[in-house]
Structure formats: C-alpha cells, structure tokens
Design a protein around this motif. Sequence first.
Motif, mmCIF file in Angstrom:
data_model
loop_
_atom_site.group_PDB
_atom_site.id
_atom_site.type_symbol
_atom_site.label_atom_id
_atom_site.label_comp_id
_atom_site.label_asym_id
_atom_site.label_seq_id
_atom_site.Cartn_x
_atom_site.Cartn_y
_atom_site.Cartn_z
ATOM 1 N N ILE A 68 0.853 -1.123 -0.069
ATOM 2 C CA ILE A 68 -0.144 0.092 -0.073
ATOM 3 C C ILE A 68 0.798 1.097 -0.067
ATOM 4 C CG2 ILE A 68 -1.570 1.333 1.444
ATOM 5 C CD1 ILE A 68 -2.933 -1.453 2.113
ATOM 6 N N THR A 71 2.589 1.355 -3.384
ATOM 7 C CA THR A 71 1.718 1.698 -4.649
ATOM 8 C C THR A 71 1.304 3.229 -4.508
ATOM 9 O OG1 THR A 71 1.185 -0.604 -4.993
ATOM 10 C CG2 THR A 71 -0.333 0.980 -5.618
ATOM 11 N N TRP A 72 0.726 3.582 -3.412
ATOM 12 C CA TRP A 72 -0.069 4.883 -3.107
ATOM 13 C C TRP A 72 0.813 5.971 -2.416
ATOM 14 C CZ3 TRP A 72 -3.479 0.548 -3.535
ATOM 15 C CH2 TRP A 72 -4.268 0.698 -4.264
ATOM 16 N N TRP A 119 2.228 -7.588 -5.130
ATOM 17 C CA TRP A 119 0.838 -7.675 -4.666
ATOM 18 C C TRP A 119 0.429 -9.094 -4.654
ATOM 19 C CZ3 TRP A 119 -2.655 -4.359 -2.532
ATOM 20 C CH2 TRP A 119 -2.468 -3.035 -2.660
ATOM 21 N N ARG B 87 -7.406 3.406 -14.425
ATOM 22 C CA ARG B 87 -7.157 4.473 -13.714
ATOM 23 C C ARG B 87 -8.211 4.626 -12.612
ATOM 24 N NH1 ARG B 87 -2.878 6.937 -16.559
ATOM 25 N NH2 ARG B 87 -2.369 5.786 -18.576
ATOM 26 N N ASP B 89 -7.264 5.791 -9.765
ATOM 27 C CA ASP B 89 -6.937 6.983 -9.117
ATOM 28 C C ASP B 89 -7.725 8.166 -9.758
ATOM 29 O OD1 ASP B 89 -5.558 6.521 -11.555
ATOM 30 O OD2 ASP B 89 -3.641 7.783 -10.663
ATOM 31 N N LEU B 94 -8.997 7.299 -6.126
ATOM 32 C CA LEU B 94 -8.328 6.599 -5.406
ATOM 33 C C LEU B 94 -6.970 6.714 -5.434
ATOM 34 C CD1 LEU B 94 -9.802 4.127 -3.780
ATOM 35 C CD2 LEU B 94 -8.880 2.519 -5.565
ATOM 36 N N GLY B 95 -6.365 7.792 -4.904
ATOM 37 C CA GLY B 95 -4.886 8.065 -4.829
ATOM 38 C C GLY B 95 -4.803 9.187 -5.939
ATOM 39 N N GLN B 96 -3.426 9.419 -6.317
ATOM 40 C CA GLN B 96 -3.193 10.274 -7.216
ATOM 41 C C GLN B 96 -1.916 9.955 -7.947
ATOM 42 O OE1 GLN B 96 -3.296 14.462 -6.051
ATOM 43 N NE2 GLN B 96 -3.971 15.156 -7.695
ATOM 44 N N VAL B 98 -1.130 7.307 -9.364
ATOM 45 C CA VAL B 98 -0.722 5.842 -9.406
ATOM 46 C C VAL B 98 -1.125 5.111 -10.917
ATOM 47 C CG1 VAL B 98 -1.344 3.516 -8.239
ATOM 48 C CG2 VAL B 98 -1.719 5.935 -7.281
ATOM 49 N N SER B 102 -3.418 1.190 -9.999
ATOM 50 C CA SER B 102 -4.376 1.358 -8.945
ATOM 51 C C SER B 102 -5.949 0.502 -9.362
ATOM 52 C CB SER B 102 -4.920 2.723 -8.779
ATOM 53 O OG SER B 102 -5.505 3.291 -10.265
ATOM 54 N N THR B 106 -6.552 -2.887 -7.086
ATOM 55 C CA THR B 106 -7.853 -2.680 -6.475
ATOM 56 C C THR B 106 -8.855 -4.000 -6.936
ATOM 57 O OG1 THR B 106 -7.748 -0.495 -6.466
ATOM 58 C CG2 THR B 106 -9.809 -1.252 -6.013
#
Lengths: 177, 159
Positions: A68, A71-72, A119, B87, B89, B94-96, B98, B102, B106
Amino acid sequence: MSLTDRELWALIHGLGLGALFLLAFTGGFLGLWSLRERFITPEGIAERIPRLAIWTSVMGVVAWLTVITGTWIVYPWYRATPPEGTTDFTTFPRSLLLSLPSTAEWHRFGMEWKEHIAWIAPLLATVVAFAVIYYGAQLTRRHDIRSALLVFFTLAFAAAGIAGLFGALITKAAPVS
Amino acid sequence: MVTETTEPITAVAPEATTSSRNGPVAVIEPEEAMTGPEIATKPNGPVAAGFIAAGVGTLVIGLGVVLNEASATIKEAIGFDFNAFLRFDANYGLGQGVGPLSGKVTLAVIAFAATWLVLGYVWRGREVPFQRVFRTSLALIGLGFLMTFPPFFELFAAG
C-alpha cells in the motif's frame, strides 16, 4: 545528514517494512516447519501456537503495508511525468531510467515486474495467517494444510523477494528523492 | 468438489467428518502416528476458500496486466479502453498519480475478498478435498505469476 519526505517514505517502504517482513517470514516459516506432533509436547504446542499466529499475522500485515505504501505513496513519485522541456530528470526516476538505453530495462523489466508481483505476497500471507489462527493447535494434525501453508508462505516470500530485490536495484540506479 | 460432512473423505491422512456440540468437525488421524487415536479438527472449508481466493486474486492481477498491455488492440477491436478504465485514481479518486496500477490491484483485492467470502460461505462447516483445492490454487497463482512477467505480457502489447 537529513532525509527528504520522499526518501523517508522510500526507506519506510523498502528497508523498514522489508526488514520486518523478512524477520516475520523467518519466524513464521520455522514455526510452521517444526509444528509436528512428534517433535513437540502438548504443552510445547500450546506455547508455540500464539507465537506462530503473531509471526504469520505480522507478516501478513507488513506485506499489506508494504504494497500500500509502495503503490500509493512512493510509486506516484517514481512515475511522475516531468514538465515539458525538462532536461534534468533527477527527481523523475522513471524518466531518468528511460532516458538512457543502459538503464531503460530497470524500468521496462524490473519496475514493471516488481509493481505487480509484489501484490501477490499479501494475498498469500493473509491465507497463511488466517489458517494458523483458524486451526490453532489443531494444525499439528492437519499435515495437508500445514504443507500447503509452507508452500504459500514460501511463494509469498519469493514474490516479496523479487519485488524487494528490484526495488533496491532500481533505487540505486534512480532514487526517489 | 464439496464433500458433505457426513461422508467419509480421503486426503493425505484418512479422514472422516462428524458433528460436535460446536458444529461440524473433520476427524483425522495424527499426521505421523497413523495408528493413534482419531482426533477431531475443524473442517477445512473456510481455509480452502482462502487458498482459492488467493489464486483468483493473483490471476486477476495478471489479467489486469495483460489487458492493460493489450488495451490499444482491444480498444481498436471493441472500443473499450482498458487503460483508461484501470485508472481508478483518476476515475474514483483512489490516490493520485498511480495510474492503471490502482485499478489492477484494487480489482485483485476485491476479487480475493469476494471469492473468499462467497466460497467461505458455501464451504462453511464442510470438509472439501484439499489436495484438489490446493492444486487449483497453485495453477491459478502460476498463471497470475506468468502474466505479470514482462517478457510474457509484452507479447500482448500493440505494435
């Protein structure tokens, strides 16, 4: 002697969580491997199971935290697109690697594999932790499950190991800074 | 694929299932003392579900990688842009920065959790043929691993 925010997060992601993952794997693997009725007394099993549950749970949680944060938090800095006309790619690791034929494969092969294979580790590690908690001391009598958990645990470690190795090598070639 | 708790099952060790005050249990002889007394353990259904879920999650990661790589070709063929879809994000906040990663991860986590929940519910209180489950999960994981390997997924890249 100081670290930028980016360097600190890269350190937490790679070295901090990575080292903890390695430690948890070692403890968990040895605990699972030796969890056989003929090796341990009932008292020994009762004493070992909570510790094994902790090792495997730590490995699972650390694996999730590693992917996490990677990735983020760290990855967006790595893949940031430089503004038009930029010639100094020092703060744009992906572009820096791709700018030279001698380093492009670090991204095309190394990073492309690392960002995905990493992952797999938390998925497998979570199953191992769940099974240890679910069965508890009964795991000593489930040779089939215990053997499969050892395989999953090793695969989780292999996936994290590949990701960690490429992470270290890529950081050496183009650090997130 | 599922064996009811009242039927005998065969695995590494001779097994049978029965019920107890706390619900169904699998009865298994000790691993390395096959002549010893039978000892009850919990049924393997929820754990077996986790093994399959990990395989499905890994496969979804791999599929995401291949579909993203082939997105230009797929878009040309059916008009659907997988790269844009993944995408998460940008699409769902969901984030920026990525990008498609992402969406790939997910979806993999959702597939992992959903598979475990559904199979765990279906197999609750049951003893399933674990070796078959384990082999299936390894096959799914192997496919997922393969699809994340750059020399493999690059075969699907346009041009």
